[in-house]
Design a protein around this motif. Structure first.
Motif, mmCIF file in Angstrom:
data_model
loop_
_atom_site.group_PDB
_atom_site.id
_atom_site.type_symbol
_atom_site.label_atom_id
_atom_site.label_comp_id
_atom_site.label_asym_id
_atom_site.label_seq_id
_atom_site.Cartn_x
_atom_site.Cartn_y
_atom_site.Cartn_z
ATOM 1 N N LEU A 61 -5.551 9.601 4.245
ATOM 2 C CA LEU A 61 -6.097 9.438 4.542
ATOM 3 C C LEU A 61 -6.967 8.084 4.635
ATOM 4 C CD1 LEU A 61 -9.078 10.142 7.470
ATOM 5 C CD2 LEU A 61 -10.641 10.859 5.372
ATOM 6 N N PHE A 62 -7.278 7.715 3.526
ATOM 7 C CA PHE A 62 -8.135 6.635 2.816
ATOM 8 C C PHE A 62 -6.497 5.389 3.057
ATOM 9 C CE2 PHE A 62 -10.877 8.192 0.093
ATOM 10 C CZ PHE A 62 -12.063 8.605 0.448
ATOM 11 N N ILE B 293 -6.301 15.382 4.075
ATOM 12 C CA ILE B 293 -7.136 16.046 4.967
ATOM 13 C C ILE B 293 -6.357 16.829 6.564
ATOM 14 C CG2 ILE B 293 -8.399 14.023 5.859
ATOM 15 C CD1 ILE B 293 -11.229 15.559 5.673
ATOM 16 N N TYR B 294 -5.606 15.717 6.577
ATOM 17 C CA TYR B 294 -4.824 15.464 7.264
ATOM 18 C C TYR B 294 -3.900 17.349 7.652
ATOM 19 C CZ TYR B 294 -5.580 10.943 8.769
ATOM 20 O OH TYR B 294 -6.567 9.903 8.811
ATOM 21 N N PHE B 295 -3.500 17.702 6.721
ATOM 22 C CA PHE B 295 -3.208 19.272 6.558
ATOM 23 C C PHE B 295 -3.273 20.690 5.773
ATOM 24 C CE2 PHE B 295 -0.019 15.673 6.970
ATOM 25 C CZ PHE B 295 0.891 16.156 7.599
ATOM 26 N N GLY B 296 -4.767 19.260 4.933
ATOM 27 C CA GLY B 296 -5.469 21.083 4.366
ATOM 28 C C GLY B 296 -6.205 22.246 5.485
ATOM 29 N N GLN B 297 -5.730 23.951 5.099
ATOM 30 C CA GLN B 297 -6.626 24.599 5.581
ATOM 31 C C GLN B 297 -7.603 25.171 4.683
ATOM 32 O OE1 GLN B 297 -5.331 25.585 8.657
ATOM 33 N NE2 GLN B 297 -3.606 24.164 9.121
ATOM 34 N N SER C 148 -3.815 0.597 5.546
ATOM 35 C CA SER C 148 -3.301 0.246 5.593
ATOM 36 C C SER C 148 -2.802 -0.899 6.785
ATOM 37 C CB SER C 148 -1.859 0.962 5.339
ATOM 38 O OG SER C 148 -2.456 1.649 6.443
ATOM 39 N N ASP C 149 -3.999 -0.196 7.898
ATOM 40 C CA ASP C 149 -4.199 -0.744 8.891
ATOM 41 C C ASP C 149 -4.691 -2.328 8.941
ATOM 42 O OD1 ASP C 149 -2.770 1.140 10.514
ATOM 43 O OD2 ASP C 149 -4.096 0.908 11.650
ATOM 44 N N THR C 150 -5.555 -2.391 8.328
ATOM 45 C CA THR C 150 -6.855 -3.344 8.012
ATOM 46 C C THR C 150 -5.410 -4.067 7.327
ATOM 47 O OG1 THR C 150 -8.314 -2.315 7.552
ATOM 48 C CG2 THR C 150 -9.231 -4.123 6.485
ATOM 49 N N ALA C 151 -4.805 -3.992 6.653
ATOM 50 C CA ALA C 151 -4.048 -4.877 4.816
ATOM 51 C C ALA C 151 -3.201 -5.574 6.369
ATOM 52 C CB ALA C 151 -3.472 -4.533 4.234
ATOM 53 N N ILE D 138 1.108 -0.931 -0.090
ATOM 54 C CA ILE D 138 -0.011 -0.110 -0.220
ATOM 55 C C ILE D 138 0.839 1.385 -0.303
ATOM 56 C CG2 ILE D 138 -1.692 1.161 1.451
ATOM 57 C CD1 ILE D 138 -3.443 -0.521 1.887
ATOM 58 N N VAL D 139 0.535 2.225 -0.901
ATOM 59 C CA VAL D 139 1.590 3.291 -0.680
ATOM 60 C C VAL D 139 0.517 4.440 -0.613
ATOM 61 C CG1 VAL D 139 2.519 4.722 -2.324
ATOM 62 C CG2 VAL D 139 2.884 1.761 -2.589
ATOM 63 N N ARG D 140 0.258 5.027 0.852
ATOM 64 C CA ARG D 140 -0.080 5.436 1.137
ATOM 65 C C ARG D 140 0.316 7.187 0.988
ATOM 66 N NH1 ARG D 140 -0.661 6.696 7.598
ATOM 67 N NH2 ARG D 140 -1.551 9.122 7.541
ATOM 68 N N GLU D 141 -0.114 8.780 0.595
ATOM 69 C CA GLU D 141 0.283 9.861 0.145
ATOM 70 C C GLU D 141 -0.020 10.577 1.652
ATOM 71 O OE1 GLU D 141 1.148 13.846 0.203
ATOM 72 O OE2 GLU D 141 -0.036 13.503 1.360
ATOM 73 N N LEU D 142 1.595 10.484 2.107
ATOM 74 C CA LEU D 142 2.117 11.213 3.385
ATOM 75 C C LEU D 142 1.452 12.750 4.136
ATOM 76 C CD1 LEU D 142 2.318 8.702 6.011
ATOM 77 C CD2 LEU D 142 4.630 9.432 6.032
#
Ligand code: NAD
Length: 361
Positions: free
Chosen positions: A245-246, A140-144, A251-254, A132-136
């Motif tokens: 976010l996704f 939404i974790y950083f958006g203003q 990745s935790d599920t996997a 799984i390649v996750r944008e880090l």
């Protein structure tokens, strides 16, 4: 050319598991002519104890100079009362952002020998190998803007912003396509394009970048379906790429499909492929210092480092084969032993080194 690896053991079981990974690197130096230099530095609680900061300046400087970083784990109850900015976790977050590590690689690999450890039926997961390649560093974790505000009627309203610029999507797409090229060349992009405009743009950019990688088969899946497919038929996936976010959730599920937290490595890469490599698990204070920790996630993180940052895919395969051979022999640390008798942290590390030596001859 000599490769420089920064070693950040950290807290709890960190020093124990990194010590075993170092044995493996020494074996690569002696038996396979791997040209590397190792330099250690403090981070997390150990960094705070040493210099009052979870990411000491000299640690950051070392990581900036290095070709790759091997990280153990951080955190412990003795640091829980510190103010937020001084807590161990902040050291890791600061390091990730200082090194611009935007691409988070979380493999879910289930060695066939451990298929019984999963909560799914063994035939569904035996031999599972998903990346799984996750944008880090975006989404939404950083958006203003973000925050909690008061509405005219006095009610409070919480809000966050989901935002991705094209260049952010493009670089995570390239990172994922590059990884797919090193694997089975199948990339599934996960989004919510039926509802979110951000996902519409995400999909459009993914399709555009796909034009540069004609050998990779691209597909798209909505996130709700992806979460279902991961537990229904996980072996259909090779590489999954998705947003912050996704990716956090999937990745935790996997990872849990494999049922063994002590086995899972991870990587976070920058635009040039430089990376920080670490086990998925934390510092496990409950078992620290007892010789119970499974060092395989850290040893497999070294294999990822060789493949994704140090251009040594053959050595990566040697480590993975050595781990497979050790599991074939029936050796298990307590976390994966079930009712069988278990090996200690250093017995497991020594066994991997012995298996690696056997492969070299
Ligand atoms: P954890 O991953 O440390 O431990 C969860 C459980 O898994 C524990 O029972 C532990 O004994 C077991 N475990 C973990 N790694 C193992 C291994 N290699 N071998 C055998 N068993 C293993 O998570 P937690 O207990 O929620 O957190 C403990 C500390 O770790 C906290 O301070 C937390 O903030 C920190 N943490 C750090 C990281 C990191 O360094 N990247 C990640 C997660 C948590």
């Amino acid at each position: 050319m000599t490769k420089n690896i920064a070693l950040l053991a950290g807290d709890g079981i960190g020093p124990e598991i990194v010590a075993e990974a170092v044995k493996v690197i020494h074996c690569l130096q002696q038996e396979f002519g791997f040209d590397t230099e190792l330099e250690a530095a403090a981070i997390g609680g150990a960094g705070y104890d040493q210099s009052g900061k979870p990411l000491p300046d000299e640690t950051l400087a070392l990581c900036e100079r290095a070709d790759a970083v091997l990280f153990g784990a951080i955190g412990g109850p003795q640091y829980d009362e510190l103010e937020r900015g001084l807590r161990p976790e902040k050291g890791l977050l600061n390091l990730r952002s200082s090194l611009s590590l935007f691409s988070n690689l979380r493999p879910a690999i289930l060695y066939p020998q451990l298929a019984d450890a999963s909560s799914l039926k063994p035939d569904l997961v035996a031999g599972l190998d998903i990346m799984i390649v996750r944008e880090l560093t975006g989404g939404i974790y950083f958006g203003q803007p973000r925050g909690i505000r008061k509405l005219a009627n006095g009610e409070r309203q919480g809000f966050n912003t989901l935002v991705y610029a094209e260049h952010e999507i493009e670089r995570i797409a390239r990172s994922a396509f590059d990884i797919a090229m090193l694997r089975d060349r199948k990339l599934c992009s996960v989004d919510k394009a039926n509802v979110l405009e951000v996902s519409e743009l995400w999909r459009e950019v993914l399709n555009r970048v796909a034009g540069e990688y004609p050998d990779v088969e691209i597909s798209h899946m909505y996130v709700d379906n992806a979460s279902m497919q991961l537990v229904r038929a996980p072996k259909q996936f090779d590489v999954i790429v998705t947003t912050n976010l996704f990716g956090d959730i999937l990745s935790d599920t996997a990872a849990m499909l494999t049922g063994s937290i002590g086995m899972l490595p991870s990587a976070s890469l920058d635009e040039n492929g430089k990376g920080l490599y670490e086990p998925v698990h934390g510092s496990a204070p409950d078992i620290a210092g007892k010789g119970l920790a499974n060092p395989l996630a850290t040893i497999l993180s070294v294999a990822m480092m060789l493949r994704y940052s140090l251009q040594q895919p053959n050595l990566a395969e040697q480590i993975e084969s050595a781990v497979g051979n050790v599991l074939d022999q029936g050796l298990r640390t307590a976390d994966i032993a079930g009712t069988a008798q278990s090996a200690s942290t250093s017995e497991m590390g020594d066994a991997v080194v012995t298996a690696l030596r056997a492969l070299a001859r």
